[in-house]
Design an enzyme around this catalytic site. Structure first.
Site, mmCIF file in Angstrom:
data_model
loop_
_atom_site.group_PDB
_atom_site.id
_atom_site.type_symbol
_atom_site.label_atom_id
_atom_site.label_comp_id
_atom_site.label_asym_id
_atom_site.label_seq_id
_atom_site.Cartn_x
_atom_site.Cartn_y
_atom_site.Cartn_z
ATOM 1 N N ASP A 161 3.816 16.711 18.029
ATOM 2 C CA ASP A 161 4.251 18.039 17.567
ATOM 3 C C ASP A 161 3.303 19.165 17.973
ATOM 4 O O ASP A 161 3.167 20.165 17.269
ATOM 5 C CB ASP A 161 4.424 18.047 16.029
ATOM 6 C CG ASP A 161 5.428 17.004 15.578
ATOM 7 O OD1 ASP A 161 6.361 16.719 16.343
ATOM 8 O OD2 ASP A 161 5.273 16.478 14.450
ATOM 9 N N LYS A 177 4.914 20.636 22.710
ATOM 10 C CA LYS A 177 5.226 20.181 24.079
ATOM 11 C C LYS A 177 6.547 20.781 24.574
ATOM 12 O O LYS A 177 6.644 21.207 25.723
ATOM 13 C CB LYS A 177 5.327 18.638 24.117
ATOM 14 C CG LYS A 177 4.025 17.943 23.733
ATOM 15 C CD LYS A 177 4.194 16.440 23.678
ATOM 16 C CE LYS A 177 5.063 15.962 22.536
ATOM 17 N NZ LYS A 177 4.494 16.155 21.178
ATOM 18 N N GLY A 214 10.831 15.114 18.603
ATOM 19 C CA GLY A 214 11.598 16.309 18.255
ATOM 20 C C GLY A 214 10.892 17.480 18.913
ATOM 21 O O GLY A 214 9.825 17.883 18.472
ATOM 22 N N HIS A 215 11.452 17.972 20.009
ATOM 23 C CA HIS A 215 10.804 19.028 20.788
ATOM 24 C C HIS A 215 11.588 20.324 20.622
ATOM 25 O O HIS A 215 12.778 20.381 20.925
ATOM 26 C CB HIS A 215 10.728 18.623 22.263
ATOM 27 C CG HIS A 215 9.872 17.407 22.492
ATOM 28 N ND1 HIS A 215 9.613 16.890 23.735
ATOM 29 C CD2 HIS A 215 9.202 16.612 21.617
ATOM 30 C CE1 HIS A 215 8.824 15.824 23.609
ATOM 31 N NE2 HIS A 215 8.566 15.636 22.337
ATOM 32 N N GLN A 253 5.374 12.325 21.573
ATOM 33 C CA GLN A 253 4.281 11.966 20.665
ATOM 34 C C GLN A 253 2.948 12.538 21.191
ATOM 35 O O GLN A 253 2.967 13.571 21.819
ATOM 36 C CB GLN A 253 4.201 10.449 20.447
ATOM 37 C CG GLN A 253 5.381 9.868 19.662
ATOM 38 C CD GLN A 253 6.622 9.625 20.496
ATOM 39 O OE1 GLN A 253 6.569 8.971 21.515
ATOM 40 N NE2 GLN A 253 7.746 10.142 20.068
#
Ligand code: GDP
Ligand code: IMO
Ligand code: MG
Length: 430
Positions: A13, A16, A40-41, A223
């Protein structure tokens, strides 16, 4: 831009998605190489917010080819939902996205096992995202996995039978959980056949052709280094290698495929899920330091995938230096600088104390790491707003001093400074 591997170098988080989206116009290809829907980007363009789990963060750009590599694990239902959402907002995903025929499929029994194992671990739980990631990678390593290319295999039915027999024994006898039905699995396979198989390709051939044509490739990590299965805080990690080296195996390219390794880090730290975090200040379990609370609130620190509150703490230069070494980082992108606006002082961890001894590295044993007490260097904070600043010279001198200290401690140059969630909120360091 040279071929670049962009990775998170904390506990995920780091921003990225934002950084990859803003670099994507300079790339011809954006490729994911590991992880799956645990990621989750977040991409913010004006008032539009997009959260991507499977799809590479280059997807909003017309000219960018997006690839999902063999090193990833794919949940067809999640990918379909993501594609539908993007297509509904006018993004022609089917034209821009290809998925490796060798990627592993996450099936309903992987999620069931993930959930049941966490329950069985009790207070030792990892705090996984519950997306079936660990069990799917486990099947890959044990050679039980079902890949995208296996969907039409003659022996698929027998392989599913064997897998279900084993998994349901584990679930019911060992983990005291409900079994998974054959119908649920068939449904998931059919969904993959209908919605993912049409996108299947030998991604290694596409990448090779792109390389020969001189295309620029941006590799997008999921990650972060501290969640890497080998180099992170094992066992409180994800089940894949998240380091830069994984980009090669996870896409089938050689070690010379990228020359730049961009390490993305927040100007502080967050972690979601369990495991050691020496500089932790604030969490949902009662740690309530005012600076940590400021980070959580100003940074809106809730998981993009699970919505769980993130634990927050000061920037740990030992963690980042560990990551710089392991990944061969050539430059840093520091995100969420604006979140620290208004604090009287900002701190950097420069060492650990354990049992009266000073150490300057990350211990291999998570229990030992957990006992490390951070040694801090304090610097003056800044009252001015850095939100949305796009010119380094416009940043307060104290903020610039903080970034220079990060650069020195981490032994890597800061190339980008992110000052807000939007694509436009960025300072490029010349
Ligand atoms: P990722 O998984 O590394 O892509 O990061 P996430 O998207 O899970 O979490 C990063 C969060 O911070 C998202 O909500 C972003 O919109 C937001 N964000 C990214 N960069 C910045 C920044 O510089 N400042 C602020 N305030 N928010 C940011
Ligand atoms: P992005 O790509 C933050 C964490 C989970 C848990 C551990 C194992 O958005 O940075 P898993 O479901 O992978 O078996 O969970 O890893 N985790 C993440 N934390 N960001 C992520 O992805 C994460 N993906 C997994 O919280 O601690
Ligand atoms: Mg995320």
């Amino acid at each position: 831009m040279k071929n670049t591997i962009a990775i998170g170098i904390q506990w995920g988080d780091e921003g990225k998605g934002k950084i990859v989206d803003l670099l994507a116009p300079q790339a011809d290809v954006v490729a994911r190489f590991q992880g799956g829907p645990n990621a989750g980007h977040t991409l913010v363009i004006g008032t539009q917010k997009t959260v991507l789990h499977h799809v590479p963060s280059g997807i909003l750009h017309d000219e960018t080819l997006c690839l999902i590599g063999n090193g990833t694990v794919v949940d067809a239902a999640e990918l379909k939902a993501e594609i539908d959402l993007l297509q509904a907002s006018g993004v022609p995903v089917a034209e821009r996205l290809r998925v490796s025929d060798r990627c592993q499929l996450i099936l309903p029994y992987h999620r069931a096992l993930d959930a049941a194992r966490e329950v069985a671990r009790g207070s030792e739980r990892i705090g996984t995202t519950g997306r079936g990631i660990g069990p799917c990678y486990e099947d890959k390593a044990s050679r039980r996995g079902i890949r995208l290319c296996d969907l039409n295999a003659a022996n698929l039915s027998e392989r599913i039978d064997t897998n279900l027999h084993y998994v349901n024994f584990m679930l019911t006898e060992f983990l005291k959980a409900e079994p998974v039905s054959r119908e649920e699995v068939e449904e998931a396979l059919e969904l993959a056949r209908q919605h993912v198989l049409p996108l299947a390709a030998d991604v290694t051939i596409i990448l090779h052709q792109q390389q020969q044509a001189g295309a620029c490739i941006l590799f997008e990590g999921a990650q972060g280094t501290m969640l890497d299965i080998d180099h992170g805080t094992y066992p409180f990690v994800t089940s894949s290698n998240t380091v830069a080296g994984a980009a090669l195996a996870g896409l089938g390219v050689g070690p010379n495929a990228a020359s730049e390794i961009l390490g993305i880090a927040k100007a502080y730290m967050t972690r979601v899920g369990a495991g050691p975090f020496p500089t932790e200040l604030y969490n949902a379990n009662g740690m309530n330091d005012a600076s940590g609370r400021h980070m959580a609130e100003a940074g809106h620190e809730f998981g993009s995938t699970t919505g769980r509150p993130r634990r927050t703490g000061w920037f740990d230069a030992l963690v980042t230096r560990h990551a710089v070494r392991i990944n061969g980082i050539t430059a840093l992108a520091i995100t969420k600088l604006d979140v620290l606006d208004g604090l009287d002082e900002v701190k950097l961890c420069t060492g650990y104390r354990i049992d009266g001894e000073l150490i300057d590295h990350i211990p291999a044993d998570a229990a030992v790491f957990d006992r490390c007490e951070p040694i801090y260097e304090s610097m003056p904070g800044w009252k001015e707003s850095t939100f949305g600043v796009t010119d380094v010279e416009q940043l307060p001198a104290t903020a610039r001093a903080f970034l220079t200290r990060i650069e020195n401690l981490c032994e890597a140059p800061v190339q980008m400074i992110s000052t807000g969630p939007d694509r436009e909120h960025i300072c490029h360091v010349k």
